[in-house]
Design a protein around this motif. Structure first.
Motif, mmCIF file in Angstrom:
data_model
loop_
_atom_site.group_PDB
_atom_site.id
_atom_site.type_symbol
_atom_site.label_atom_id
_atom_site.label_comp_id
_atom_site.label_asym_id
_atom_site.label_seq_id
_atom_site.Cartn_x
_atom_site.Cartn_y
_atom_site.Cartn_z
ATOM 1 N N UNK A 55 0.829 -1.208 0.000
ATOM 2 C CA UNK A 55 0.000 0.000 0.000
ATOM 3 C C UNK A 55 0.862 1.256 0.000
ATOM 4 N N UNK A 56 1.943 1.242 0.776
ATOM 5 C CA UNK A 56 2.763 2.440 0.929
ATOM 6 C C UNK A 56 3.596 2.751 -0.304
ATOM 7 N N UNK A 57 3.864 1.763 -1.140
ATOM 8 C CA UNK A 57 4.725 2.022 -2.300
ATOM 9 C C UNK A 57 4.030 1.813 -3.630
ATOM 10 N N UNK A 58 2.736 1.465 -3.612
ATOM 11 C CA UNK A 58 2.058 1.187 -4.876
ATOM 12 C C UNK A 58 1.925 2.420 -5.754
ATOM 13 N N UNK A 59 2.035 3.616 -5.154
ATOM 14 C CA UNK A 59 1.935 4.843 -5.939
ATOM 15 C C UNK A 59 3.233 5.166 -6.683
ATOM 16 N N UNK A 60 4.305 4.464 -6.359
ATOM 17 C CA UNK A 60 5.583 4.732 -7.011
ATOM 18 C C UNK A 60 5.537 4.323 -8.477
ATOM 19 N N UNK A 61 6.221 5.096 -9.293
ATOM 20 C CA UNK A 61 6.383 4.713 -10.688
ATOM 21 C C UNK A 61 7.218 3.443 -10.723
ATOM 22 N N UNK A 62 6.756 2.449 -11.435
ATOM 23 C CA UNK A 62 7.474 1.172 -11.498
ATOM 24 C C UNK A 62 8.918 1.313 -11.914
ATOM 25 N N UNK A 63 9.214 2.338 -12.731
ATOM 26 C CA UNK A 63 10.581 2.543 -13.194
ATOM 27 C C UNK A 63 11.491 3.059 -12.093
ATOM 28 N N UNK A 64 10.880 3.558 -10.994
ATOM 29 C CA UNK A 64 11.680 4.095 -9.898
ATOM 30 C C UNK A 64 12.022 3.028 -8.853
ATOM 31 N N UNK A 65 11.515 1.839 -9.047
ATOM 32 C CA UNK A 65 11.809 0.748 -8.127
ATOM 33 C C UNK A 65 13.048 0.010 -8.606
ATOM 34 N N UNK A 66 14.020 -0.108 -7.735
ATOM 35 C CA UNK A 66 15.277 -0.773 -8.066
ATOM 36 C C UNK A 66 15.079 -2.284 -7.964
ATOM 37 N N UNK A 67 14.786 -2.886 -9.096
ATOM 38 C CA UNK A 67 14.470 -4.309 -9.113
ATOM 39 C C UNK A 67 15.665 -5.152 -8.679
ATOM 40 N N UNK A 68 16.868 -4.728 -9.054
ATOM 41 C CA UNK A 68 18.060 -5.501 -8.679
ATOM 42 C C UNK A 68 18.243 -5.509 -7.161
ATOM 43 N N UNK A 69 17.867 -4.387 -6.512
ATOM 44 C CA UNK A 69 17.952 -4.342 -5.051
ATOM 45 C C UNK A 69 16.943 -5.299 -4.437
ATOM 46 N N UNK A 70 15.728 -5.336 -4.987
ATOM 47 C CA UNK A 70 14.697 -6.218 -4.455
ATOM 48 C C UNK A 70 15.071 -7.684 -4.581
ATOM 49 N N UNK A 71 15.950 -7.981 -5.524
ATOM 50 C CA UNK A 71 16.364 -9.361 -5.732
ATOM 51 C C UNK A 71 17.718 -9.660 -5.094
ATOM 52 N N UNK A 72 18.243 -8.688 -4.335
ATOM 53 C CA UNK A 72 19.575 -8.847 -3.736
ATOM 54 C C UNK A 72 19.518 -9.573 -2.403
ATOM 55 N N UNK A 73 20.677 -10.065 -1.956
ATOM 56 C CA UNK A 73 20.773 -10.721 -0.654
ATOM 57 C C UNK A 73 20.503 -9.729 0.476
ATOM 58 N N UNK A 74 20.912 -8.463 0.274
ATOM 59 C CA UNK A 74 20.701 -7.442 1.301
ATOM 60 C C UNK A 74 19.217 -7.247 1.583
#
Length: 206
Positions: A55-74
């Motif tokens: 809910x808190x991030x659904x308003x973000x433009x999809x292009x602004x989401x760092x997909x590589x970070x979301x898939x990282x070990x961190x």
């Protein structure tokens, strides 16, 4: 479906995340019904966490989401820790702060050693700690009274306040400044806030 929505469906696929909602083994003495109820509560809390983050991030433009970070070990590590905290916490405010923290990490697309420490601190913090933290001045080097509760917390027992403030010192939110002790006209030491108050709050803002 957004990228983050797809990511949060990890809950349905990941055995480690499903395992978080289960009651840890405790031998044959654990009542089966009680264990099942606990697992159900934990599951609701984890699902609530995922819904709040989405809910808190659904308003973000999809292009602004760092997909590589979301898939990282961190990110995997903080996501797992956040889910564990949410599942084990009965305090709604604590769960809300954990969701805000995780949402902020997604927005920023990165984490640091200090931001990781914030999440670990939240694991052991209790409702009283969050109450006290909310009334501390956000800027560093501001004086605080470690013994006497402020007017906003006048109903809090003095011993609870003192214990909570002692804990905040241990977490690094307040410190005893002895800079003036021993110098001419320097006076005695005093309790004051640290930079960690602002850093912590910035990481858990919705």
């Amino acid at each position: 479906m957004s990228k983050i929505s797809k990511l949060l469906q990890l809950y349905e696929k990941s055995s480690w995340l499903r395992a978080i909602v289960q009651l840890p083994p405790g031998g044959g003495s654990i009542d089966t019904l009680l264990a099942g109820k606990a697992a159900g509560i934990n599951q609701k809390r984890v699902e609530e966490l995922l819904e709040n983050v989405n809910y808190q991030i659904e308003a973000l433009d999809g292009n602004k989401i760092n997909k590589s970070f979301l898939e990282s070990e961190e990110f995997f590590e903080i996501f797992r820790t956040a889910a564990e905290i949410a599942a084990r916490s009965a305090n709604k405010e604590k769960r809300r702060l954990v969701a805000a923290y995780l949402s902020g990490a997604v927005r920023n697309g990165s984490i640091t050693d200090l931001s990781t420490q914030i999440l670990e601190d939240m694991r052991s913090m209790q409702p009283t700690h969050f109450q006290l933290l909310a009334i501390l001045p956000i800027d560093a080097d501001q004086g605080v009274n470690k013994k006497l509760p402020p007017e906003a917390l006048r109903e809090m027992p003095k011993e609870v306040y003192e214990k909570g403030m002692a804990d905040l010192e241990r977490y690094g939110f307040i410190r005893y400044n002895t800079a003036g002790i021993g110098t001419l006209g320097g006076g005695g030491g005093h309790w004051e806030t640290t930079k960690y108050v602002r850093i912590f709050r910035e990481h858990v803002q919705s």
